[in-house]
Design an enzyme around this catalytic site. Structure first.
Site, PDB file in Angstrom:
ATOM      1  N   HIS A  57       0.807  -1.221   0.000  1.00 42.11           N
ATOM      2  CA  HIS A  57       0.000   0.000   0.000  1.00 42.11           C
ATOM      3  C   HIS A  57       0.841   1.273   0.000  1.00 42.11           C
ATOM      4  O   HIS A  57       0.332   2.339   0.338  1.00 42.11           O
ATOM      5  CB  HIS A  57      -0.904   0.038   1.236  1.00 42.11           C
ATOM      6  N   HIS A 219      -8.223  -3.891  -0.859  1.00 47.86           N
ATOM      7  CA  HIS A 219      -7.757  -5.259  -1.112  1.00 47.86           C
ATOM      8  C   HIS A 219      -8.708  -5.958  -2.061  1.00 47.86           C
ATOM      9  O   HIS A 219      -8.703  -7.177  -2.175  1.00 47.86           O
ATOM     10  CB  HIS A 219      -7.683  -6.067   0.184  1.00 47.86           C
TER      11      HIS A 219
END
Ligand SMILES: Nc1ncnc2c1ncn2[C@@H]1O[C@H](COP(=O)(O)OP(=O)(O)O)[C@@H](O)[C@H]1O
Ligand SMILES: Nc1ncnc2c1ncn2[C@@H]1O[C@H](COP(=O)(O)OP(=O)(O)O)[C@@H](O)[C@H]1O
Ligand SMILES: [Mg+2]
Ligand SMILES: [Mg+2]
Ligand SMILES: [Mg+2]
Ligand SMILES: [Mg+2]
Lengths: 332, 209, 332, 209
Positions: A57, A219
Site C-alpha cells: 500500500h 484489497h
C-alpha cells in the site's frame, strides 16, 4: 504478472532493504527485523505513534514514519497483518515514557494483533492507546460505522495526530485529536482493475475493461455497485452523493480533500477528478482548504481512485498545515 | 487406549495437527478464496508448522508452557485473523493449564473452554457469527458432557459435533472479518474458519483413537 | 481504456483546471490560456526558467514550476508539443529583465517550437538561452549524444538550475550549471506495458504480459532489446552495464540516483530496484548521495521504471540539497 | 488558363489544401503510425483548417502577409514536428513575398525555395534525410526549371517531381524525428512527411490545372 521483482516471496524484504538503503538518516529497524521500522529520531518524552498493516500500500503504512508524523510501523506480507510481537518490539522502541498511540485501519487481523500487542505492552508497563481508521462509507451503512474499513483517510489521522504529538502534549490529547479526525473524515473509492499479490501470481479477481466497481476496498473487497465505466464527473458525483450526507458535510463547512490514486491511475486523472470535486463542493457551499492529490494509500498496480473529505476547524487546520518530513511525504 | 495425555502426547498432537493442515491446504485456500482473501491454507500450514516446531523444541514438563509456546509460535508466524485467534486461544489455554503435567478427558474439556474463551475475547465474537467458534463450541460442549468418558470416545464424539458445527455454520450469516462484506451472500457458503476448528479437533480425535 | 476521464479531448484542459483549482497559491496561467502555466511568484530580477512538452508525463513538466525550480511551463496535448506562441507568452510572463533559460527534452517537435519561440522572444528583446535534456543512453550510441532523447534525468536539470537561479545569479551561470548537469546525467528505462493516449482510445503498441522492452522511451519509442521479463536484479544489472561506462561513472564518484516509475509500477517495486542499484554501485565503489525514488516523469499508466545517475561535485550537491516547493515536488 | 495567382487564388489554394489533408487523413495517420506516433493525419487536418481559416479572414492585398498569417495559424494549431516545419516554411515565404500582390510561375518557384529554406533552417535537415524535403526539393527544382512555363504546366511537372520524390524517399534512411529511432528499419518504408509535401504541391497543381 507485470512486476519488477525477484522471487515473489522476497519482494517485501527486498523493498524494505531498498527503503533502509535510500533513507538511512530517516528510518531504521529494531530487533534485527526489517519489518519493524522506526524513526531514526525518537524524541525523548514525546508520545510515540505507531501504525502497521499489510505491505502493498505504499506510501501506507511505513512511508509516514518521520518528523511530524509517525514514530514506528510494522509491516506484514502483502495485504497481511504483521504480528503482535513485531508490534510490541516497535512499541518498546518508540516509547520514551509518554506512552504510545496506535493508529491503524479497521481490519480484523490488524485489530486483533494490535490488541494483543497492546496487552503485551501494558504487561511491560507501557501505556498504549488505540484509534482506528474506519472511514470507508461504502463498507458499512451509517449506524454501523464500527464495521467500516479504514482506507486513505488514515493519512489525515497520521498527519494531524503526528503534528500534535510533535508539540509534546500528553497521550490523551494526541488520542483525542486522532479521534476527532476519525470522526470527521469519510472516504469512498472506485476501482477499475485488480492487482496481483506477487506470491499468488495472478489477480484474485478481475474487473473487465470498461467496467468499474464503486466502493471497492483497497484489497478488492466488494463495493457498492459494479457497472460500466462512466465519465469521471458522474463517478465523482455518485461518490459525493454517498460521502456528503454521511457526516454530513454542509454549506459553510471547510474541508480538506484527498484525491488518492490506487496505483496505476495517472496523476492527470486524479486532477480531472479533483476538478469535479472542487466544482461540486463549491456549488454546495463547502469550502476546500489544503487539498492533497496523489498516491497516499495504494493497492500496488490497481487502477482507481478514492475521495476523502475531512471537516476542519481552526485547530485541525493548524495541525494539517504544520511541516512534516518523511521518506514519502514532505510538507513545508 | 490412552487415559491421559502426557506432555509428549500433546507435542505429537501438534505435529499431527500440522500434518492435517498440510493435507487440507488446498481446501482451505479454496474455501477462504470464496469469501475472503484466500490465504487460509497458507497461514494455517505456516502457523501449525511453527507450533509443531515449538512443541518439539519444548523440553519442560508443563503443559501450560507448552501451549503458550505453541500459541506464541502461531502468533509470530501466522498473524492473520485465524492465526491470531488460534494463538490467543492457545495462549489462554497456556495460562489456565499452567503447571499441569498430563490431561485427562475432563482437562481436555477445560482446555477447549479456555481455547474458546481466548478466541472469543480476542475476536469479540460469539456462537452464531459464522466463525471457528461454531465448530469449536459444540465440540467443547460434547467434551464437557463426556468428561467421564475415555479420551478416545470423548474426542470421537467431539469431532462429530465439530463436523455438525461446520454444517450448521454454512447456513449462518457472516458478521466478522472479510466474509462480513458479503453480508447475506455469505449464507449458504462454508466458513473456512469453522473447518479449521474442526481440523484441530480432528487432530486430537485421531491421535487418541 | 481504463481511464477516469470525461471526453478524451478535454482531458488535458480538465486536468489543468484541476491543477489551478488545487494550487491557486502556487501557479496561475497567462494569456487566458490554461496551457501557459507560470509560477504565482515571479521574482523581480531573477533569471526565469521555462520548460514545456507534451502532457501525459506528470509530474513532468508543469509539476516542477514553483519555488527553487521552474518559473513557467507550456504543455501541449498528450505527447504533443505546445506551440511556439504559447512558449513566447510564458517567456514574456516570466522574464523580469534577467533573461530566460529554456530547459526541455530533445524531441524534434519541441526543439523546433522552442527555437521558434526563442527567435520570437529575441525579436521582442528578451534574452533566451537553451539547454536540452538528452540523457537516454538507449536512444543513441555514445558519440551520437546529440540524437539522444531526454527523459527523467531532466528532473536534475530543473532542480539544480532552479536552485542556482534562486540565488539570483546571471543567465550565463544558470545556463552553465544546467549544461553541467546535462553532461553528467545518464538514464535508461525499461517498459513492461504500453499506455493509451485518450484520444486514440487504445494503446499505440503492446507489450505481451511477461515481456519487457529495455531502453524503451517514454512515448513508446523502440528500445535496445525486447525479451522475456526477467528478475529485477538482472534488469538493473543490464541497465547499469549501459549507464556506467557511458559517462563513465567510476570508483570514487559520488552520484545521485533517480529511480523513476513510469506510472503503473508501484513504489514497492521501485525500492526493490533501488536496492539492487545500491548494492551494485557499492560494489563498484561508487557512492550514492541523496537518491530520489518515485514518479518524476511518467507515461500515464505505462508500467516500467528508469534509472538515472547524476555525477556530483560539491556545488551540485549543495544545489541538489537546497529546498524546493512546487505542487508536485517538495524538499526541505 | 491562369497566368497569375492573385491573393484570392492563394486563399482558395489554402482551402483546397485543407480539403486534400482531410481526404488523406487516414492515410497520413497510418503512415505516421508505422514509423512515428501516428498523429500526422490529425495535426495536418487541424493545421491546414486553421491556415484556410486564417487565409479566408485575411482582407489585405499582400501575399507576404497572407502566407505569414497562414504560417502562424499552423504554428499555433499544429505544433507537431511537421506543423512547425510547414509553419516555419510559410513564415519564411511571408518574409520573402512581402508586398507582392500576385504570383507568376517564377514567383511560385521562388516561393517554393523560400518554403524549403524555412523548413531546412528550422529542421536542420537537408535533402536525403527522408523528410518532407525529399518531395518538396524536386518540386521546387522543377518549378525553377519551368519558371517560364504557364502555371498549370509548371505545377503539373512539379507534382510529378514531388511524387517521384515520395518514391525515392522510401529507400532512404530516416535521420530525424521519431522515425530515426528505427534506424535501418526505416529503409523501405514510406515517409509520411514526404507525402505531406507532395499533397501541398498537389493543392497548387489541382487549383491551377
Ligand atoms: N472476530 C472473529 N472471531 C472469530 N472468528 C473470526 C472472526 N473474524 C473472522 N473469523 C474467522 O476467521 C476466518 C478467516 O480467517 P483468515 O483467513 O485468517 O482471515 P483474514 O485472511 O481475513 O485475516 C473466517 O472464516 C472466520 O471463521
Ligand atoms: N528535422 C526535420 N526536418 C525536416 N523534416 C522532418 C524533420 N524531422 C521530421 N521530419 C518530417 O516530419 C515527419 C513527421 O512529422 P510529425 O508526425 O509531425 O512528427 P511528430 O509527431 O514526431 O512531432 C517525418 O515523416 C519527416 O518527414
Ligand atoms: Mg484469509
Ligand atoms: Mg488474510
Ligand atoms: Mg507524428
Ligand atoms: Mg507527434
Amino acid at each position: 504478472m507485470r512486476k519488477l521483482i525477484n522471487a515473489p516471496e522476497s519482494m517485501v524484504d527486498e523493498m524494505l532493504q531498498g527503503i533502509y538503503a535510500a533513507h538511512p538518516d530517516q528510518v531504521r529497524y529494531v530487533s534485527g527485523d526489517l519489518r519493524c521500522l522506526v524513526s531514526a529520531h525518537v524524541k525523548k518524552g514525546k508520545v510515540g505513534i505507531a501504525t502497521g498493516g499489510g505491505s502493498g500500500h505504499l506510501p501506507l503504512f511505513l512511508g509516514y514514519v518521520g518528523e511530524g508524523m509517525l514514530d514506528g510501523c510494522c509491516v506484514g506480507g502483502v495485504f497481511q497483518s504483521p504480528s503482535a510481537m513485531q508490534m510490541l518490539e516497535v512499541t518498546k522502541a518508540i516509547d520514551s515514557g509518554a506512552g504510545v498511540l496506535y493508529i491503524y485501519g479497521n481490519y480484523g487481523g490488524d485489530v486483533m494483533n494490535f490488541d494483543m500487542a497492546a496487552e503485551m505492552a501494558g504487561a511491560e508497563g507501557i501505556r498504549v492507546e488505540q484509534v482506528l481508521g474506519a472511514e470507508d462509507v461504502a463498507s458499512a451503512p451509517k449506524g454501523n460505522e464500527g464495521k467500516r474499513r479504514g482506507v486513505a483517510g488514515i493519512f489525515y489521522m497520521y498527519k494531524i495526530a503526528g503534528a500534535l504529538a510533535a508539540e509534546m502534549v500528553a497521550l490523551e490529547q494526541v488520542k483525542s485529536v486522532a479521534q476527532t479526525v476519525a470522526a470527521n473524515v469519510r472516504t469512498m473509492g472506485v476501482a477499475l482493475s485488480a492487482c496481483t499479490i506477487p506470491e499468488a501470481g495472478k489477480p484474485t479477481f478481475e474487473i473487465e475493461e470498461e467496467k468499474m466497481e464503486i466502493g471497492m476496498g483497497i484489497h478488492g473487497e466488494p463495493g457498492v455497485r459494479k457497472g460500466p465505466l462512466v465519465a469521471a464527473d458522474r463517478i465523482v458525483d455518485e461518490m459525493l452523493e454517498s460521502i456528503l450526507p454521511d457526516l454530513p458535510y454542509q454549506r459553510g463547512d471547510e474541508v480538506s480533500v484527498l484525491i488518492n490514486g490506487l496505483g496505476a491511475t495517472p496523476k492527470e486523472e486524479l486532477y480531472v477528478f479533483f476538478r469535479r470535486v472542487a466544482e461540486s463542493l463549491s456549488k454546495s457551499g463547502i469550502h476546500i482548504y489544503h487539498p492533497y492529490i496523489g498516491e497516499f494509500a495504494t493497492s500496488m498496480e490497481m487502477a482507481g481512485a478514492s475521495i476523502s473529505l475531512l471537516k476542519l476547524d481552526a485547530e485541525l487546520k493548524r495541525l494539517l498545515d504544520s511541516p512534516a518530513n518523511t521518506p514519502f511525504f514532505v510538507q513545508r | 487406549m490412552k487415559a491421559l495425555l502426557t506432555i509428549e502426547d500433546i507435542k505429537l498432537i501438534f505435529i499431527r495437527c500440522s500434518e492435517i493442515m498440510n493435507k487440507n491446504r488446498q481446501a482451505l485456500l479454496d474455501l477462504d478464496a470464496a469469501c475472503g482473501d484466500g490465504d487460509l491454507g497458507l497461514t494455517m500450514t505456516k502457523g501449525f508448522a511453527a507450533a509443531a516446531a515449538a512443541a518439539r523444541n519444548y523440553s519442560g514438563n508443563d503443559a501450560g508452557k507448552l501451549f503458550l509456546a505453541a500459541g506464541m509460535a502461531i502468533a509470530g508466524s501466522a498473524p492473520s485473523t485465524m492465526g491470531t485467534l488460534i494463538a490467543s486461544g492457545f495462549m489462554r489455554v497456556g495460562k489456565e493449564a499452567a503447571g499441569r503435567e498430563a490431561m485427562a478427558t475432563v482437562d481436555c474439556a477445560a482446555m477447549m473452554i479456555s481455547f474458546l474463551d481466548g478466541i472469543m475475547a480476542r475476536g469479540k465474537s460469539k456462537p452464531g457469527d459464522k466463525t471457528i467458534i461454531d465448530s469449536l463450541m459444540p465440540a467443547a460442549e460434547t467434551l464437557r458432557q463426556g468428561e467421564n468418558k475415555p479420551l478416545a470416545e470423548a474426542w470421537a464424539d467431539a469431532l462429530e459435533a465439530a463436523e455438525q458445527g461446520v454444517e450448521r455454520a454454512r447456513g449462518m450469516r457472516a458478521v466478522h472479518g472479510r466474509a462480513a462484506y458479503y453480508g447475506d451472500a455469505s449464507i449458504g457458503k462454508d466458513d473456512a474458519g469453522a473447518r479449521v476448528g474442526m481440523l484441530i479437533v480432528k487432530a486430537f480425535a485421531e491421535y487418541v483413537a
